[in-house]
Design a protein around this motif. Structure first.
Motif, mmCIF file in Angstrom:
data_model
loop_
_atom_site.group_PDB
_atom_site.id
_atom_site.type_symbol
_atom_site.label_atom_id
_atom_site.label_comp_id
_atom_site.label_asym_id
_atom_site.label_seq_id
_atom_site.Cartn_x
_atom_site.Cartn_y
_atom_site.Cartn_z
ATOM 1 N N LYS A 88 53.635 6.366 -29.444
ATOM 2 C CA LYS A 88 52.862 5.218 -29.221
ATOM 3 C C LYS A 88 52.295 5.261 -27.686
ATOM 4 N N SER A 89 52.779 5.908 -26.806
ATOM 5 C CA SER A 89 52.501 5.856 -25.381
ATOM 6 C C SER A 89 51.534 7.093 -24.943
ATOM 7 N N ASP A 90 50.839 6.814 -24.079
ATOM 8 C CA ASP A 90 49.905 7.806 -23.507
ATOM 9 C C ASP A 90 50.353 8.697 -22.772
ATOM 10 N N SER A 91 51.519 8.384 -22.062
ATOM 11 C CA SER A 91 52.471 9.278 -21.160
ATOM 12 C C SER A 91 53.049 10.148 -22.155
ATOM 13 N N GLU A 92 53.615 9.635 -23.066
ATOM 14 C CA GLU A 92 54.341 10.792 -24.124
ATOM 15 C C GLU A 92 53.238 11.754 -24.706
ATOM 16 N N LEU A 93 52.034 11.319 -25.038
ATOM 17 C CA LEU A 93 51.152 12.174 -25.560
ATOM 18 C C LEU A 93 50.772 13.020 -24.568
ATOM 19 N N ASN A 94 50.461 12.615 -23.189
ATOM 20 C CA ASN A 94 50.206 13.396 -22.169
ATOM 21 C C ASN A 94 51.020 14.683 -22.017
ATOM 22 N N ARG A 95 52.295 14.157 -22.103
ATOM 23 C CA ARG A 95 53.317 15.151 -21.738
ATOM 24 C C ARG A 95 53.440 16.271 -22.850
ATOM 25 N N LEU A 96 53.211 15.601 -24.149
ATOM 26 C CA LEU A 96 53.293 16.829 -25.333
ATOM 27 C C LEU A 96 52.285 17.663 -25.224
ATOM 28 N N THR A 97 51.003 17.224 -25.072
ATOM 29 C CA THR A 97 49.861 18.041 -25.006
ATOM 30 C C THR A 97 50.084 19.083 -23.889
ATOM 31 N N SER A 98 50.528 18.475 -22.842
ATOM 32 C CA SER A 98 50.505 19.411 -21.480
ATOM 33 C C SER A 98 51.483 20.848 -22.016
ATOM 34 N N GLU A 99 52.358 20.325 -22.636
ATOM 35 C CA GLU A 99 53.318 21.496 -23.126
ATOM 36 C C GLU A 99 52.717 22.083 -24.071
ATOM 37 N N LEU A 100 51.830 21.800 -25.041
ATOM 38 C CA LEU A 100 51.271 22.385 -25.874
ATOM 39 C C LEU A 100 50.270 23.720 -25.364
ATOM 40 N N ASP A 101 49.530 22.954 -24.433
ATOM 41 C CA ASP A 101 48.536 23.944 -23.531
ATOM 42 C C ASP A 101 49.392 24.960 -22.801
ATOM 43 N N LYS A 102 50.554 24.724 -22.451
ATOM 44 C CA LYS A 102 51.384 25.784 -21.710
ATOM 45 C C LYS A 102 51.499 26.769 -22.592
ATOM 46 N N ARG A 103 51.936 26.398 -23.771
ATOM 47 C CA ARG A 103 52.282 27.346 -24.913
ATOM 48 C C ARG A 103 51.005 27.930 -25.652
ATOM 49 N N GLU A 104 49.892 27.707 -25.199
ATOM 50 C CA GLU A 104 48.549 28.084 -25.766
ATOM 51 C C GLU A 104 48.604 27.783 -27.323
ATOM 52 N N VAL A 105 48.930 26.637 -27.718
ATOM 53 C CA VAL A 105 49.155 26.121 -28.920
ATOM 54 C C VAL A 105 47.817 25.428 -29.489
ATOM 55 N N LYS A 106 47.323 25.779 -30.623
ATOM 56 C CA LYS A 106 46.211 24.945 -31.185
ATOM 57 C C LYS A 106 46.606 23.790 -31.953
ATOM 58 N N TYR A 107 45.806 22.535 -31.411
ATOM 59 C CA TYR A 107 46.373 21.116 -31.893
ATOM 60 C C TYR A 107 45.061 20.297 -32.093
ATOM 61 N N SER A 108 45.284 19.321 -32.688
ATOM 62 C CA SER A 108 44.257 18.212 -32.946
ATOM 63 C C SER A 108 44.888 16.864 -32.785
ATOM 64 N N ILE A 109 44.423 15.815 -32.371
ATOM 65 C CA ILE A 109 44.933 14.634 -32.291
ATOM 66 C C ILE A 109 44.122 13.563 -32.812
ATOM 67 N N ASP A 110 44.686 12.653 -33.615
ATOM 68 C CA ASP A 110 44.036 11.534 -34.174
ATOM 69 C C ASP A 110 44.875 10.170 -33.870
ATOM 70 N N LYS A 111 44.176 9.036 -34.040
ATOM 71 C CA LYS A 111 44.732 7.889 -33.900
ATOM 72 C C LYS A 111 44.540 7.141 -35.160
ATOM 73 N N ILE A 112 45.741 6.483 -35.439
ATOM 74 C CA ILE A 112 46.031 5.494 -36.604
ATOM 75 C C ILE A 112 46.474 4.182 -36.252
ATOM 76 N N PRO A 113 46.243 3.068 -37.035
ATOM 77 C CA PRO A 113 46.732 1.575 -37.051
ATOM 78 C C PRO A 113 48.251 1.975 -37.593
#
Length: 141
Positions: A88-113
């Motif tokens: 739900k929160s951008d801070s959670e999103l940023n924290r998780l994507t930062s960790e994925l980037d550190k681990r060099e993990v490929k990912y994608s993001i979308d937004k849903i209602p």
């Protein structure tokens, strides 16, 4: 080498980190998606959605049905996508994507209602076998 049986196809999917969310191979249950089923002397490739099933193609042998399914599955980008979180929160999103980037993990993001237009959520999908690198990050449901 291409899989020749449903068991071979399952092993290939597992070895290459495909998910089974939308594919019924050798009888696993799905709510919606494609599958292989033996009907008498024929194998069918079918699609099911909301309880309605439609046989799309018939094959005289398991090998031909599996080869067709293999070609379909290996080109399906969503079959290699694994949802690890709905946030739900951008801070959670940023924290998780930062960790994925550190681990060099490929990912994608979308937004849903999620709960309506005023309740947008971000979904994070890890691609392919990178899912093995992030088991500890998967959101508990």
């Amino acid at each position: 080498m291409n899989p020749e049986t449903e068991i071979d196809l399952i092993k290939w999917m597992e070895d290459n980190c495909y998910n089974f969310n939308s594919y019924s191979i050798n009888g696993n249950f799905i709510y919606e998606g494609y599958g292989i089923e033996k009907n008498g002397n024929l194998y069918s490739w079918y699609y099911t959605e909301r309880g309605q099933r439609e046989n799309l193609k018939y094959f005289p042998t398991e090998k031909e049905a599996v080869n067709f399914a293999f070609e379909q599955i290996k080109t399906d980008l969503t079959a290699k996508s694994h949802c690890i979180a709905i946030l739900k929160s951008d801070s959670e999103l940023n924290r998780l994507t930062s960790e994925l980037d550190k681990r060099e993990v490929k990912y994608s993001i979308d937004k849903i209602p999620y709960g309506g237009l005023n309740d947008m959520r971000s979904r994070i999908f890890v691609i392919g076998c990178d899912i093995r690198k992030v088991e500890d990050l998967k959101q508990k449901n």
